[in-house]
Scaffold this motif. Structure first.
Motif, short mmCIF file in Angstrom:
data_model
loop_
_atom_site.label_atom_id
_atom_site.label_comp_id
_atom_site.label_asym_id
_atom_site.label_seq_id
_atom_site.Cartn_x
_atom_site.Cartn_y
_atom_site.Cartn_z
N LYS A 61 0.85 -1.20 0.00
CA LYS A 61 0.00 0.00 0.00
C LYS A 61 0.87 1.24 0.00
N LYS A 62 0.44 2.23 -0.75
CA LYS A 62 1.20 3.48 -0.76
C LYS A 62 0.23 4.65 -0.75
N LYS A 63 0.79 5.85 -0.56
CA LYS A 63 -0.04 7.06 -0.68
C LYS A 63 -0.31 7.30 -2.15
N SER A 64 -1.56 7.56 -2.44
CA SER A 64 -1.91 7.85 -3.83
C SER A 64 -1.29 9.18 -4.24
N LYS A 65 -0.86 9.28 -5.50
CA LYS A 65 -0.27 10.54 -5.97
C LYS A 65 -1.35 11.37 -6.66
N ILE A 66 -1.51 12.57 -6.16
CA ILE A 66 -2.61 13.40 -6.67
C ILE A 66 -2.04 14.57 -7.47
N PHE A 67 -2.45 14.67 -8.73
CA PHE A 67 -1.92 15.75 -9.59
C PHE A 67 -2.96 16.09 -10.64
N ASP A 68 -2.90 17.32 -11.15
CA ASP A 68 -3.74 17.60 -12.31
C ASP A 68 -2.87 17.50 -13.56
N GLN A 69 -3.49 17.57 -14.72
CA GLN A 69 -2.76 17.28 -15.95
C GLN A 69 -2.16 18.54 -16.59
N LYS A 70 -2.23 19.66 -15.86
CA LYS A 70 -1.78 20.90 -16.48
C LYS A 70 -0.30 20.84 -16.93
N PRO A 71 0.59 20.47 -16.04
CA PRO A 71 2.00 20.42 -16.45
C PRO A 71 2.23 19.45 -17.60
N HIS A 72 1.47 18.40 -17.58
CA HIS A 72 1.51 17.42 -18.64
C HIS A 72 1.29 18.10 -20.01
N TYR A 73 0.23 18.92 -20.07
CA TYR A 73 -0.06 19.57 -21.35
C TYR A 73 0.92 20.68 -21.66
N THR B 169 4.53 17.21 -9.28
CA THR B 169 3.35 18.03 -8.99
C THR B 169 2.61 17.52 -7.76
N SER B 170 2.63 16.21 -7.58
CA SER B 170 1.91 15.65 -6.44
C SER B 170 2.71 15.78 -5.14
N GLY B 171 3.89 16.37 -5.23
CA GLY B 171 4.64 16.66 -4.01
C GLY B 171 5.73 15.66 -3.66
N PHE B 172 5.98 14.71 -4.53
CA PHE B 172 7.03 13.73 -4.25
C PHE B 172 8.29 14.02 -5.07
N GLN B 173 9.38 13.43 -4.63
CA GLN B 173 10.63 13.54 -5.40
C GLN B 173 10.79 12.38 -6.37
N VAL B 174 11.60 12.62 -7.40
CA VAL B 174 11.82 11.60 -8.43
C VAL B 174 13.31 11.38 -8.61
N SER B 175 13.68 10.13 -8.86
CA SER B 175 15.08 9.82 -9.12
C SER B 175 15.15 9.04 -10.43
N LEU B 176 16.00 9.51 -11.34
CA LEU B 176 16.14 8.78 -12.61
C LEU B 176 17.56 8.25 -12.72
N MET B 177 17.65 6.95 -12.98
CA MET B 177 18.96 6.34 -13.11
C MET B 177 19.19 5.84 -14.53
N LYS C 42 14.99 21.56 -20.39
CA LYS C 42 14.32 22.27 -21.48
C LYS C 42 12.80 22.24 -21.31
N LEU C 43 12.30 21.13 -20.83
CA LEU C 43 10.84 20.93 -20.84
C LEU C 43 10.14 21.37 -19.56
N PHE C 44 10.82 21.19 -18.43
CA PHE C 44 10.15 21.49 -17.16
C PHE C 44 10.10 23.00 -16.92
N ALA C 45 9.08 23.43 -16.18
CA ALA C 45 8.97 24.85 -15.81
C ALA C 45 10.16 25.24 -14.95
N LYS C 46 10.50 26.52 -15.00
CA LYS C 46 11.71 27.00 -14.33
C LYS C 46 11.67 26.79 -12.81
#
Ligand code: ADP
Ligand code: MG
Length: 683
Positions: free
Chosen positions: A241-253, A309-317, A333-337
């Motif tokens: 079980k985990k905390k659900s990640k809540i986000f809207d799709q605005k940044p996506h678009y 957007t949902s408030g969590f951190q991300v790690s890419l390897m 380039k893609l993410f907001a400043k």
């Protein structure tokens, strides 16, 4: 020992066997035989028939034979180094037994005069007389040697006799394991029990009997075991079980609007899969599989932004620093400043690293990119919610599980891979994960045109390259892979560089494994900025890097590569809108078989199809990345020959999952075959 009526006996170390001491155990350990069970899979290659075959008059020279004889006279020479000799006979003729390095007393003891004994060994002839030198068996009780002896591919230091003794001992003491298969399955294998099957496996009559029921049953056991382990891991992870990640799709678009292309349907569908998992209350453990150039990166970055957007951190390897930086730059380039991202690189100053570590701890950095360095102990996340792993084909099931655990329960996991796995193997390679597949290539892609050229047509190739360069295009030049020596590998690329640099001054760059990371990046960046037209390289360009302006790849000595590997290399070009070409160069005329291989590549741009063909041609052991994939190779099962068994096991695993079968009944199977007690210790 005999009373151990479960698999513990089989998992015991070899010293539990009579006649196996520390020395033999060490020898076998070197051959990866760690316990009794491991020994069962060293199969006999042929056998020697030691049943009494002949009278002396019928003996055949140079064959191992067994006869009954009566010793008549000893000849013990007075000179050292000469062998002891015993003249023997039967009703039909005479034979001498010769003993090197033996004591008279010993010879007298085993061959008492005028008493019949049986001897066994290779028959030779000397001065017209039969003789047998250092006979393997001499016995008054011929029941001991009237048997058929298996020949195993022996390990130095262990004789055939010892080996047979060990194996026979094990076969005699095999525990009766309770059957794990349902009657329904067992019927397909003529109801062969595991015990019987093992005994038959070592029966000399059955050598190479791959098609028989007992053999198939054992192969199936092995396949099913690996499927069940994967399926269990998958089930267990899904239950977390985990905390659900809540986000809207605005940044996506917002990202999508910044792109100069539209997502393909498969990219969209994968994003829907991933988003659903992120929102759900169960941990995600998903593979994003898509051929080279299918556009996995953008999918992962959009989903990363959702997590941020949902408030969590991300790690890419990523597997290399070059690739990690490439992804980092794209995100920049893609993410907001206002979104703070960092690249963890071996190039960082100490202070810089400290700062990154601190800011990850304080939740000031929202996404970090790097190689496996992102999983160092000293890196502590305030609120890690998502791990993305690119080109993960070098991780096996267990490594993946470890990574997933590391992130903690709230952490979703996405793995990306371009390694096309033949269908029969999907379950054993990726059975622990949910899978999203990107099949569709971006619509602007033109198929890469693939040509083969003999090396003596180099001038034509150079003319072609010249024309492409004048048109503003860029070229990868992959030098022969010289497996035997990294040094030669490196040298051949240096030579090629010198050669091309003379023809195209200041337009050629060189990349090989010995160049430092900093320098490598500099070179790649210059190439990306079109400061060079040709990049001469060893195969290190293979993984992931993305240069849309490069549209020609030349691969020298192409027959050194597997089809899948050639396909991966070819995938480095044709990423932009221009027509791309791949030129495969060969030292000599192609054999019929080699032509067939190359035609597969010319006619298909589909990595899955190519890997299937590659597997059929080369066997699965040689498949690209398979050896490093962490997937344990099977002992008996062969993904090509036993396709039906793989399909059967796949069906069975679905039934097991649907009916929620208690896997306790497979306990012995899993314990033996996976050396793991899935019920207790993997998960
Ligand atoms: P891979 O799946 O091999 O990791 P990448 O993510 O590196 O592929 O994408 C390869 C190239 O295709 C990149 O230059 C990327 O910008 C481009 N690309 C990705 N998706 C699309 C698309 N839908 N249409 C056109 N180009 C795309
Ligand atoms: Mg990629």
């Amino acid at each position: 020992m005999k009373n151990m009526n479960n698999c513990d006996y089989l998992l015991s170390d070899l010293t539990k066997l009579n006649g196996v001491g520390k020395k033999t155990m060490e020898i076998l350990k070197k051959k990866k035989v760690n316990n009794i069970f491991d020994l069962l899979w060293r199969l006999p290659k042929s056998y020697t028939d030691r049943s009494i075959t002949s009278n002396i008059c019928d003996l055949q020279i140079n064959k191992v034979q067994t006869i009954k004889i009566i010793p008549k006279k000893y000849q013990f020479p007075r000179i050292r180094n000469l062998p002891n000799r015993v003249n023997c006979e039967d009703e039909t003729g005479k034979i001498d037994c010769i003993f090197f390095n033996s004591y008279e007393g010993y010879v007298k003891k085993i061959l008492p005069l005028n008493e019949q004994v049986s001897i066994s060994g290779k028959i030779s002839s000397y001065k017209g007389k039969y003789q047998i030198t250092n006979p393997t068996y001499v016995s008054k009780d011929n029941s001991i040697i009237e048997t058929v002896h298996n020949k195993y591919s022996l390990t130095e230091g262990i004789t055939e006799k010892t080996y047979n003794k060990i194996i026979n001992q094990i076969l005699k003491n095999l525990p009766k394991l309770s059957e794990w298969h349902d009657q329904r399955i067992l019927k397909k294998f003529d109801n062969e029990s595991w015990n019987n099957s093992i005994v038959k496996l070592h029966d000399p009559k059955n050598i190479n009997n791959y098609k028989s029921s007992f053999y198939k049953r054992l192969a199936y056991d092995e396949i099913l075991a690996s499927f069940i382990v994967n399926s269990e891991i998958r089930k267990k992870i899904k239950k977390i079980k985990k905390k659900s990640k809540i986000f809207d799709q605005k940044p996506h678009y917002e990202i999508i609007n910044k792109l100069n292309f539209k997502l393909t349907n498969d990219q969209k569908a994968s994003l829907i899969d991933i988003n659903k998992d992120l929102v759900s209350k169960n941990k995600m453990f998903r593979l994003l599989q898509g051929d080279v150039g299918s556009g996995k990166t953008i999918v992962s970055l959009i989903s990363a932004l959702n997590v941020i957007t949902s408030g969590f951190q991300v790690s890419l390897m990523a597997p290399t620093e070059i690739l990690a930086r490439q992804h980092y730059n794209l995100a920049k380039k893609l993410f907001a400043k206002n979104i703070s991202i960092a690249l963890l690189s071996s190039k960082n100053e100490r202070i810089e690293i400290k700062k990154i570590i601190n800011e990850l701890k304080n939740n000031k950095i929202q996404m970090v990119f790097g190689t496996h360095a992102v999983f160092q102990k000293k890196i502590i996340f305030a609120n890690l919610g998502y791990i993305i792993i690119d080109e993960q084909h070098k991780f096996g099931v267990r490594q993946r599980k470890l990574l997933s655990d590391k992130g903690g329960n709230n952490c979703d996991v996405l793995l990306m891979s371009a390694t096309p796995i033949p269908r029969t193997l999907t379950m054993s390679v990726y059975g622990d994960m949910d899978v999203s597949i990107i099949k569709e290539k971006p619509s602007n892609r033109k198929e890469v045109k693939t040509f083969s050229k003999l090396e003596n047509k180099m001038d034509d190739v150079l003319k072609f390259v010249k024309k492409e360069i004048i048109d503003g295009n860029q070229v990868f030049w992959v030098c022969p892979l010289i497996e035997e020596s990294k040094k030669l590998d490196h040298q051949s690329s240096v030579n090629k560089y010198k050669f091309l640099n003379k023809l195209f001054p200041n337009k050629v760059a060189l990349l090989h494994g010995k160049i430092e990371n900093d320098e490598k990046e500099l070179i790649l960046n210059k190439f990306l900025n079109k400061e060079y037209s040709i990049l001469v390289s060893t195969t290190i360009i293979e993984v992931g890097i993305d240069f849309p302006n490069a549209n020609v790849i030349i691969i020298e000595n192409a027959n050194k590569f597997g089809l899948s590997q050639l396909h991966q290399l070819r995938g480095r070009v044709g990423r932009g809108t221009k027509q791309a070409s791949c030129i495969l160069m060969f030292k000599s005329n192609l054999t019929v078989n080699a032509k067939k291989r190359i035609n597969i590549l010319k006619n298909s741009n589909d990595g899955f199809e190519i890997s299937e063909e590659d597997m059929k041609l080369r066997g699965f052991g040689d498949l690209l990345g398979f050896k490093q994939s962490g997937v344990k190779s099977f002992r008996l099962a062969d993904p090509i020959q036993n396709e039906d068994l793989f399909l059967l096991a796949e069906k069975e695993i679905r039934i097991i999952e649907q009916q929620n079968t208690d896997i306790n009944k497979y306990k012995s199977l899993l314990k033996l075959y996976d050396q793991a007690d899935i019920i207790n210790d993997i998960v």
